[in-house]
Design a protein around this motif. Structure first.
Motif, PDB file in Angstrom:
ATOM      1  N   ALA A  16       0.828  -1.208   0.000  1.00  0.00           N
ATOM      2  CA  ALA A  16       0.000   0.000   0.000  1.00  0.00           C
ATOM      3  C   ALA A  16       0.865   1.261   0.000  1.00  0.00           C
ATOM      4  CB  ALA A  16      -0.930  -0.005   1.215  1.00  0.00           C
ATOM      5  N   GLN A  17       1.992   1.221   0.705  1.00  0.00           N
ATOM      6  CA  GLN A  17       2.887   2.381   0.712  1.00  0.00           C
ATOM      7  C   GLN A  17       3.418   2.683  -0.690  1.00  0.00           C
ATOM      8  OE1 GLN A  17       5.712   3.089   4.049  1.00  0.00           O
ATOM      9  NE2 GLN A  17       5.193   0.987   4.616  1.00  0.00           N
ATOM     10  N   VAL A  18       3.821   1.637  -1.390  1.00  0.00           N
ATOM     11  CA  VAL A  18       4.357   1.835  -2.747  1.00  0.00           C
ATOM     12  C   VAL A  18       3.291   2.428  -3.669  1.00  0.00           C
ATOM     13  CG1 VAL A  18       5.291   0.649  -4.771  1.00  0.00           C
ATOM     14  CG2 VAL A  18       6.026  -0.029  -2.470  1.00  0.00           C
ATOM     15  N   LEU A  19       2.071   1.884  -3.582  1.00  0.00           N
ATOM     16  CA  LEU A  19       1.000   2.375  -4.447  1.00  0.00           C
ATOM     17  C   LEU A  19       0.636   3.818  -4.121  1.00  0.00           C
ATOM     18  CD1 LEU A  19      -1.329  -0.784  -4.496  1.00  0.00           C
ATOM     19  CD2 LEU A  19       0.260  -0.006  -6.275  1.00  0.00           C
ATOM     20  N   VAL A  20       0.545   4.153  -2.833  1.00  0.00           N
ATOM     21  CA  VAL A  20       0.179   5.517  -2.434  1.00  0.00           C
ATOM     22  C   VAL A  20       1.289   6.493  -2.803  1.00  0.00           C
ATOM     23  CG1 VAL A  20      -0.245   6.999  -0.430  1.00  0.00           C
ATOM     24  CG2 VAL A  20      -1.405   4.799  -0.618  1.00  0.00           C
ATOM     25  N   GLN A  21       2.543   6.101  -2.612  1.00  0.00           N
ATOM     26  CA  GLN A  21       3.672   6.979  -2.948  1.00  0.00           C
ATOM     27  C   GLN A  21       3.665   7.301  -4.443  1.00  0.00           C
ATOM     28  OE1 GLN A  21       6.047   8.287  -0.873  1.00  0.00           O
ATOM     29  NE2 GLN A  21       7.208   9.265  -2.514  1.00  0.00           N
ATOM     30  N   TRP A  22       3.448   6.305  -5.278  1.00  0.00           N
ATOM     31  CA  TRP A  22       3.482   6.525  -6.723  1.00  0.00           C
ATOM     32  C   TRP A  22       2.254   7.272  -7.235  1.00  0.00           C
ATOM     33  CZ3 TRP A  22       5.417   1.034  -8.579  1.00  0.00           C
ATOM     34  CH2 TRP A  22       6.790   0.941  -8.313  1.00  0.00           C
ATOM     35  N   SER A  23       1.112   7.057  -6.613  1.00  0.00           N
ATOM     36  CA  SER A  23      -0.121   7.660  -7.131  1.00  0.00           C
ATOM     37  C   SER A  23      -0.471   8.994  -6.483  1.00  0.00           C
ATOM     38  CB  SER A  23      -1.293   6.691  -6.947  1.00  0.00           C
ATOM     39  OG  SER A  23      -1.469   6.395  -5.560  1.00  0.00           O
ATOM     40  N   LEU A  24      -0.199   9.148  -5.173  1.00  0.00           N
ATOM     41  CA  LEU A  24      -0.627  10.345  -4.443  1.00  0.00           C
ATOM     42  C   LEU A  24       0.514  11.158  -3.859  1.00  0.00           C
ATOM     43  CD1 LEU A  24      -3.688   8.807  -2.536  1.00  0.00           C
ATOM     44  CD2 LEU A  24      -3.711  10.142  -4.667  1.00  0.00           C
ATOM     45  N   GLY A  25       1.706  10.568  -3.779  1.00  0.00           N
ATOM     46  CA  GLY A  25       2.848  11.319  -3.291  1.00  0.00           C
ATOM     47  C   GLY A  25       3.201  11.045  -1.835  1.00  0.00           C
ATOM     48  N   PRO A  26       4.311  11.635  -1.354  1.00  0.00           N
ATOM     49  CA  PRO A  26       4.819  11.334  -0.009  1.00  0.00           C
ATOM     50  C   PRO A  26       3.902  11.819   1.112  1.00  0.00           C
ATOM     51  CG  PRO A  26       6.056  13.140  -1.017  1.00  0.00           C
ATOM     52  CD  PRO A  26       5.185  12.573  -2.081  1.00  0.00           C
ATOM     53  N   VAL A  27       3.222  12.954   0.905  1.00  0.00           N
ATOM     54  CA  VAL A  27       2.337  13.457   1.962  1.00  0.00           C
ATOM     55  C   VAL A  27       1.239  12.434   2.268  1.00  0.00           C
ATOM     56  CG1 VAL A  27       0.683  15.246   2.606  1.00  0.00           C
ATOM     57  CG2 VAL A  27       2.791  15.869   1.415  1.00  0.00           C
ATOM     58  N   ALA A  28       0.683  11.844   1.230  1.00  0.00           N
ATOM     59  CA  ALA A  28      -0.377  10.847   1.419  1.00  0.00           C
ATOM     60  C   ALA A  28       0.154   9.613   2.144  1.00  0.00           C
ATOM     61  CB  ALA A  28      -0.964  10.458   0.066  1.00  0.00           C
ATOM     62  N   ARG A  29       1.406   9.239   1.847  1.00  0.00           N
ATOM     63  CA  ARG A  29       1.976   8.052   2.520  1.00  0.00           C
ATOM     64  C   ARG A  29       2.157   8.315   4.014  1.00  0.00           C
ATOM     65  NH1 ARG A  29       7.087   5.461   3.455  1.00  0.00           N
ATOM     66  NH2 ARG A  29       8.213   7.324   2.792  1.00  0.00           N
ATOM     67  N   TYR A  30       2.658   9.489   4.371  1.00  0.00           N
ATOM     68  CA  TYR A  30       2.827   9.815   5.785  1.00  0.00           C
ATOM     69  C   TYR A  30       1.468  10.020   6.469  1.00  0.00           C
ATOM     70  CZ  TYR A  30       7.911  10.151   5.742  1.00  0.00           C
ATOM     71  OH  TYR A  30       9.252   9.856   5.686  1.00  0.00           O
ATOM     72  N   ALA A  31       0.516  10.573   5.725  1.00  0.00           N
ATOM     73  CA  ALA A  31      -0.837  10.716   6.281  1.00  0.00           C
ATOM     74  C   ALA A  31      -1.472   9.354   6.512  1.00  0.00           C
ATOM     75  CB  ALA A  31      -1.696  11.564   5.346  1.00  0.00           C
ATOM     76  N   MET A  32      -1.201   8.413   5.608  1.00  0.00           N
ATOM     77  CA  MET A  32      -1.728   7.061   5.776  1.00  0.00           C
ATOM     78  C   MET A  32      -1.187   6.422   7.055  1.00  0.00           C
ATOM     79  SD  MET A  32      -1.651   3.832   3.103  1.00  0.00           S
ATOM     80  CE  MET A  32       0.143   3.677   3.092  1.00  0.00           C
ATOM     81  N   LEU A  33       0.079   6.674   7.378  1.00  0.00           N
ATOM     82  CA  LEU A  33       0.672   6.144   8.603  1.00  0.00           C
ATOM     83  C   LEU A  33      -0.014   6.732   9.839  1.00  0.00           C
ATOM     84  CD1 LEU A  33       2.831   4.562  10.175  1.00  0.00           C
ATOM     85  CD2 LEU A  33       4.348   6.543   9.900  1.00  0.00           C
ATOM     86  N   SER A  34      -0.192   8.053   9.851  1.00  0.00           N
ATOM     87  CA  SER A  34      -0.824   8.693  11.008  1.00  0.00           C
ATOM     88  C   SER A  34      -2.285   8.277  11.136  1.00  0.00           C
ATOM     89  CB  SER A  34      -0.722  10.213  10.892  1.00  0.00           C
ATOM     90  OG  SER A  34       0.628  10.624  10.876  1.00  0.00           O
ATOM     91  N   GLY A  35      -2.993   8.268  10.005  1.00  0.00           N
ATOM     92  CA  GLY A  35      -4.389   7.861  10.043  1.00  0.00           C
ATOM     93  C   GLY A  35      -4.561   6.407  10.445  1.00  0.00           C
ATOM     94  N   GLY A  36      -3.687   5.542   9.921  1.00  0.00           N
ATOM     95  CA  GLY A  36      -3.749   4.130  10.305  1.00  0.00           C
ATOM     96  C   GLY A  36      -3.450   3.929  11.778  1.00  0.00           C
ATOM     97  N   SER A  37      -2.469   4.670  12.298  1.00  0.00           N
ATOM     98  CA  SER A  37      -2.140   4.573  13.723  1.00  0.00           C
ATOM     99  C   SER A  37      -3.317   5.019  14.581  1.00  0.00           C
ATOM    100  CB  SER A  37      -0.903   5.416  14.039  1.00  0.00           C
ATOM    101  OG  SER A  37       0.230   4.946  13.350  1.00  0.00           O
ATOM    102  N   ALA A  38      -3.925   6.162  14.184  1.00  0.00           N
ATOM    103  CA  ALA A  38      -5.080   6.660  14.932  1.00  0.00           C
ATOM    104  C   ALA A  38      -6.209   5.633  14.937  1.00  0.00           C
ATOM    105  CB  ALA A  38      -5.561   7.983  14.346  1.00  0.00           C
ATOM    106  N   LEU A  39      -6.450   5.015  13.793  1.00  0.00           N
ATOM    107  CA  LEU A  39      -7.522   4.026  13.692  1.00  0.00           C
ATOM    108  C   LEU A  39      -7.234   2.799  14.556  1.00  0.00           C
ATOM    109  CD1 LEU A  39     -10.164   3.097  12.390  1.00  0.00           C
ATOM    110  CD2 LEU A  39      -8.811   2.187  10.474  1.00  0.00           C
TER     111      LEU A  39
END
Length: 386
Positions: free
Chosen positions: A98-121
């Motif tokens: 998922a990190q690879v796909l998000v990095q290539w499609s949405l960029g680094p901000v989305a990948r770091y946001a995914m980490l924070s959002g996933g942690s919160a969840l």
């Protein structure tokens, strides 16, 4: 400092789990969770800042895998045999992809946001699980569960705020907000300092409860022993002071003949089966105990004398109509019991007098032919059964 705390406590949890042998209470998983999170912070320090690299992918995967491992460890602490290796590997593989796909499609901000959002969840789910446990399977640890829920909720809120900051201003905005970064680091350091000793306290509490349980139970039948009966009765009277109780002493008829004829193993089988019948027949809330040898006790709580007599007859009839399979005899065995019923009492200190009354009634029942229910009269309080 945070990395040192996490890794040192990981070693401590691992050593504790080694000492617990077959019943590790999730300590091995707590050790693994600390190791994963500590390793993630080490990789973060080596990175020096947000970056796109294999090290960063591993860092994010370890960071998000640690709460998963903590959750699995908590499930094992409460006796649920959950697997570790397969769900952890599947999660790591899927999140790395998922990190690879998000990095290539949405960029680094989305990948770091995914980490924070996933942690919160994940921490939100953990907090809900802890709250549910405090109301259901961990009622005996209510205060501790509320404490853990509060701590987990804090890290959930911080990760949610981090997620919103990333979406609002990107990585630069997060880097510029030094105050938020300081609060986040201080709170994580606080958790790393407070949570491990709290987990050790929970393990010690659970071990102490288990030792108390063992001390209060008969090892063969798992019924309350004399000590456990006294403690449970005291607790019941403390909760409902005005209620009365009646003591039923149940003795297996001709038990020595069963031992002599079929062997001691058959005798043990009979005792265990009688214990099961007593437990199944008694009302919910009544106290069932093995006093010793072939003698059992049932305390009927919150009932009157006719109710106690009715229960005594139910117990006698239930045992008389049951057959007990014993290997030595090659055929089912039937046995009977004699039951002595005490007068009513409303204080745990009156248990000894009630035992004397019920024993005296039991003696009369044995002398009158066995397989019967006898009651204690007012004059029987000082009689004894030999």
């Amino acid at each position: 400092m945070l990395c040192a705390h996490l890794l040192c406590f990981a070693v401590m949890f691992l050593l504790i789990s080694k000492r617990l042998h077959g019943q590790k209470m999730g300590m091995d998983l707590f050790a693994l969770g600390n190791f994963l999170l500590g390793s993630a912070y080490v990789l973060q320090l080596l990175e020096g800042g947000p970056a796109w690299s294999p090290m960063s992918v591993v860092n994010h995967t370890l960071t998000l895998a640690s709460p998963v491992v903590y959750w699995l460890g908590a499930m094992r602490f409460f006796g649920h045999a959950v697997p570790l290796l397969s769900p952890l590997l599947v999660f790591a593989a899927l999140y790395s992809l998922a990190q690879v796909l998000v990095q290539w499609s949405l960029g680094p901000v989305a990948r770091y946001a995914m980490l924070s959002g996933g942690s919160a969840l994940l921490f939100f789910v953990m907090a809900l699980t802890v709250i549910y446990g405090a109301r259901t399977f961990a009622k005996d640890l209510y205060g501790e569960m509320v404490f853990f829920a509060a701590l987990i909720s804090g890290i959930c809120v911080l990760n949610a705020l981090k997620f919103m900051k990333l979406l609002d201003g990107g990585l630069d905005a997060l880097q510029m907000d030094r105050q938020f970064q300081l609060v986040f680091y201080i709170y994580m350091s606080f958790l790393a300092t407070v949570l491990p000793p709290s987990i050790v306290w929970l393990v010690l509490r659970r071990l102490t409860d288990q030792l108390r349980h063992i001390a209060a139970r008969d090892p063969m039948t798992q019924l309350l022993n004399r000590r456990g009966l006294t403690e449970a009765l005291q607790l019941s009277f403390n909760q409902r002071r005005a209620e009365h109780a009646h003591l039923l002493v149940v003795d297996v008829d001709h038990f020595k003949r069963i031992n002599d004829t079929y062997g001691h193993h058959a005798g043990d089988t009979v005792l265990c089966r009688v214990a099961e019948i007593l437990q199944a027949t008694a009302r919910r809330g009544d106290l069932v105990s093995r006093l010793g040898g072939e003698e059992f006790a049932v305390i009927c709580l919150h009932t009157d004398f006719p109710g106690a007599m009715h229960m005594a007859e139910r117990l006698r009839a239930a045992i008389e109509t049951q057959t007990i399979d014993i290997a030595e005899g090659g055929h089912p065995l039937q046995c009977t019991v004699t039951v002595g019923v005490s007068q009513g009492f409303a204080d745990a200190h009156a248990l000894e007098a009630a035992l004397q009354q019920a024993d005296a009634a039991l003696y009369r029942g044995k002398a009158a032919g066995r397989n019967r229910v006898e009651t204690a009269g007012p004059s029987m309080a000082t009689a004894s059964y030999a």
